[in-house]
Write a protein that holds these residues in place. Structure first.
Motif, short mmCIF file in Angstrom:
data_model
loop_
_atom_site.label_atom_id
_atom_site.label_comp_id
_atom_site.label_asym_id
_atom_site.label_seq_id
_atom_site.Cartn_x
_atom_site.Cartn_y
_atom_site.Cartn_z
N ASP A 24 2.59 8.10 9.40
CA ASP A 24 2.05 7.89 10.75
C ASP A 24 0.87 6.93 10.78
O ASP A 24 0.38 6.58 11.84
N ILE A 25 0.40 6.56 9.59
CA ILE A 25 -0.83 5.77 9.54
C ILE A 25 -0.58 4.31 9.89
O ILE A 25 0.38 3.69 9.41
N ASP A 26 -1.41 3.79 10.77
CA ASP A 26 -1.37 2.37 11.11
C ASP A 26 -2.15 1.63 10.02
O ASP A 26 -3.38 1.55 10.06
N ILE A 27 -1.41 1.13 9.04
CA ILE A 27 -2.06 0.54 7.85
C ILE A 27 -2.83 -0.72 8.20
O ILE A 27 -3.90 -0.98 7.66
N GLU A 28 -2.26 -1.52 9.12
CA GLU A 28 -2.98 -2.73 9.53
C GLU A 28 -4.35 -2.35 10.10
O GLU A 28 -5.37 -2.89 9.71
N ARG A 29 -4.31 -1.38 11.00
CA ARG A 29 -5.55 -0.98 11.66
C ARG A 29 -6.55 -0.43 10.63
O ARG A 29 -7.74 -0.75 10.68
N THR B 120 -6.80 -1.22 7.56
CA THR B 120 -7.33 -2.37 6.80
C THR B 120 -8.38 -3.11 7.61
O THR B 120 -9.44 -3.46 7.08
N PHE B 121 -8.09 -3.32 8.90
CA PHE B 121 -9.07 -4.04 9.73
C PHE B 121 -10.33 -3.21 9.93
O PHE B 121 -11.43 -3.74 10.01
N HIS C 132 2.07 -3.43 13.73
CA HIS C 132 2.31 -2.01 13.50
C HIS C 132 3.30 -1.39 14.49
O HIS C 132 4.21 -0.67 14.10
N TYR D 94 -6.47 -4.03 21.18
CA TYR D 94 -5.53 -3.80 20.06
C TYR D 94 -4.17 -3.38 20.60
O TYR D 94 -3.13 -3.86 20.16
N LEU E 204 -3.30 -10.04 5.09
CA LEU E 204 -2.05 -9.29 5.07
C LEU E 204 -0.88 -10.25 5.25
O LEU E 204 -0.99 -11.24 5.96
N LEU F 129 0.82 -1.21 0.00
CA LEU F 129 0.00 0.00 0.00
C LEU F 129 0.85 1.27 0.00
O LEU F 129 0.60 2.21 -0.76
#
Lengths: 294, 273
Positions: free
Chosen positions: A265-270, A272-273, B253, B14, B268, A247
């Motif tokens: 700074d973006i939490d990409i995993e979060r 996506t979830f 993350h 989380y 992922l 991404l």
């Protein structure tokens, strides 16, 4: 080849068109001071549209209280200008290009699901990243692939061939289109945007969603381009085999970064979830105004 | 559970475990936590949040919580999108890349009773067909629990563990044994089972050169510091271009930026560059 297609399009009278009311509302949303009355008047001019707006306002998807929404004015106040534009655009495209009667596996069905998913994701991201795209993202996402409709209607065999070619070789559909048709849905979509006299930001999104750096309306095009990829990864792709991408390396992502947005700074995993199960979200959105089915 | 309590608990979980519950998973979280409320004799989710945050010094309740929220059961072909990403993209790419050396090394870290490493064995066997015998393939399955490993050794499974397996695969890879099924030798022999504790990173010797590591619903039990050490160990154990898959809604993350995060359809993966 494009000029051939252009010529052919010039001579096709029954080129699909967005209802004028949709184009009017989209354009109205562009002006600095949108008047509620004006907006409500435009919606009222199209009774089936007005009925669907009310239906949506009272659906589980939008409903916020027990009080039934009985007037368009009330619906506009409750949903807000951007959401009304999003909703009326969706209703219009679904009535202009119906999926009813098509089975759930058909290209057309997958197509609109993908477009709605792209719109929802683009809207979500713009809000999350605080992008100054003033609510244009959803309609951008909804219409970004509109060129495919023309290719599917008027160059059906070649388009299906391009689609199969893409799946077979694991190519992006746009690459396969160029190979088979000598043009692609972005180019054809741009011709359509001109014909429909869509606002320039929408033409940008349609023409450049695979190469957002070339757009003038960079932010909204970048967001839609990212949302397009994410929609595919949330299993709502429409043709072509994007099997795995990074991404943060997408052109749209890099572009937003260059424009000064704090993408690192973006939490990409979060993110996506959070987008979760888009299929469920899309289905509930589409059913809010009674389209969909299959 | 109101939306406010949901968000508090969701963010807390989380932060502590890396497992994320999306907005549309509120009901699921509620169901999973109802049991914890009962055990702790609490009347609402806010009280449970307070317990976790202020009254759980040894993290006992936290671990019970992780048990409740992680999909702690195992079955064949569990979490289809991840398995599909492996099957349709990662494995074909690796087989192409290693077509000269014909060598493949996988690791299922925290393999429990063996469903995961055996699933990988079946997938590879299916993909290579008759050519499988020309390849040097080893799948390491490791776990903390000797009991689970003994069960993995037997490779006998009931209907429930096999519910994700197509009739065709079941027919070709399993032989009935009483009311249950035993995985056939051709798939079993690709897997090496070993007992070790992933959290003892100092003494952990697993070697390197893995093409793919699956480590699902394991890291959630570790604190951030231990997670970092374990993940760094996993990273070192991978080949360049190799993939790490963690649990379906787990995140690295705040743990590691060493990998490239790859989006597959519905899943992922973390790639070592």
């Amino acid at each position: 080849m494009l000029s051939n297609i252009q010529k052919k399009l010039d001579h096709i009278d029954e080129i699909p068109t967005l209802p004028t009311v949709a184009i009017e509302i989209i354009s109205l949303a562009q002006s600095a001071n949108v008047q509620m009355n004006k907006l409500s008047e435009v919606i009222h001019r199209d009774p089936p549209l007005a009925a669907k707006v009310l239906r949506a306002a009272n659906s589980a998807y939008y409903r916020r209280s027990d009080v039934e929404v009985e007037t368009i004015q009330r619906a506009i106040l409750m949903l807000g200008l951007n959401e009304i534009v999003n909703l009326t655009s969706s209703i219009s495209v679904f009535s202009a290009f119906p999926t009813a009667g098509q089975d759930a596996q058909s290209l057309r069905y997958a197509f609109w699901n993908h477009c709605v998913a792209t719109g929802i994701i683009a809207k979500y991201m713009a809000k999350k990243f605080d992008l100054p795209t003033s609510g244009q993202e959803f309609v951008g996402g909804l219409l970004h692939d509109i060129g495919k409709i023309v290719l599917d209607e008027f160059f059906h065999e070649d388009f299906v061939q391009a689609h199969d070619f893409a799946v077979e070789r694991g190519l992006d559909l746009i690459v396969a289109e160029r190979e088979i048709l000598g043009t692609d849905h972005a180019e054809v979509g741009a011709i359509l945007a001109d014909r429909w006299r869509l606002p320039s930001y929408l033409k940008d999104v349609i023409a450049f969603h695979h190469v957002p750096a070339q757009a003038t309306a960079k932010e909204v095009t970048a967001v839609v381009s990212i949302a397009n990829q994410l929609a595919k990864s949330l299993e709502l792709s429409c043709g072509g085999g994007t099997m795995g991408f990074v991404l943060s390396e997408l052109e749209g992502w890099q572009l937003l970064k260059q424009l000064g947005h704090p993408m690192d700074d973006i939490d990409i995993e979060r993110l996506t979830f959070e987008l979760g199960d888009m299929r469920q979200e899309v289905a509930s959105y589409i059913s809010s105004f009674g389209a969909g089915g299959g | 559970m109101n939306q406010e309590s949901f968000r508090l608990l969701r963010d807390f979980i989380y932060d502590k475990s890396g497992i994320f519950f999306a907005d549309n998973k509120q009901a699921q979280l509620e169901t999973r936590l109802a049991q914890r409320l009962k055990v702790n004799n609490l009347s609402d989710f806010d009280a449970y949040y307070d317990l976790l945050k202020y009254d759980d010094p040894a993290s006992d309740e936290l671990h019970s919580l992780f048990d409740s929220v992680s999909t702690n059961e195992t079955s064949f072909f569990r979490s289809p999108p991840q398995v599909e990403a492996f099957q349709k993209k990662v494995l074909p790419d690796m087989l192409a890349a290693h077509s000269a050396a014909k060598k493949l090394r996988l690791w299922s870290a925290g393999c429990s009773t063996g469903e995961e490493p055996y699933t990988l064995a079946i997938i590879i066997n299916e993909m290579l067909g008759a050519a499988a015998s020309e390849w040097d393939i080893r799948i390491l399955g490791s776990d903390l629990s000797p009991k689970a490993l003994r069960s993995a050794e037997q490779a006998v499974y009931n209907d429930y563990a096999l519910r994700g397996v197509s009739a065709e695969i079941r027919e070709r890879y399993f032989e009935p044994q009483g009311a249950a099924y035993r995985l056939i030798e051709a798939a079993r022999k690709l897997v090496d089972l070993e007992h070790f504790n992933l959290s003892q990173t100092e003494t952990l010797e697993v070697g390197e050169g893995f093409d793919v590591i699956f480590c699902r619903n394991v890291l959630i039990y570790f604190d951030d510091e231990l997670k970092r050490r374990v993940v760094s160990k996993l990273y070192d154990s991978l080949k360049v271009g190799g993939y790490l898959f963690i649990g379906h809604s787990e995140s690295l993350h705040n743990i590691s930026r060493a990998f490239k995060l790859v989006h597959f359809p519905g899943a992922l993966g973390y790639r070592k560059e």
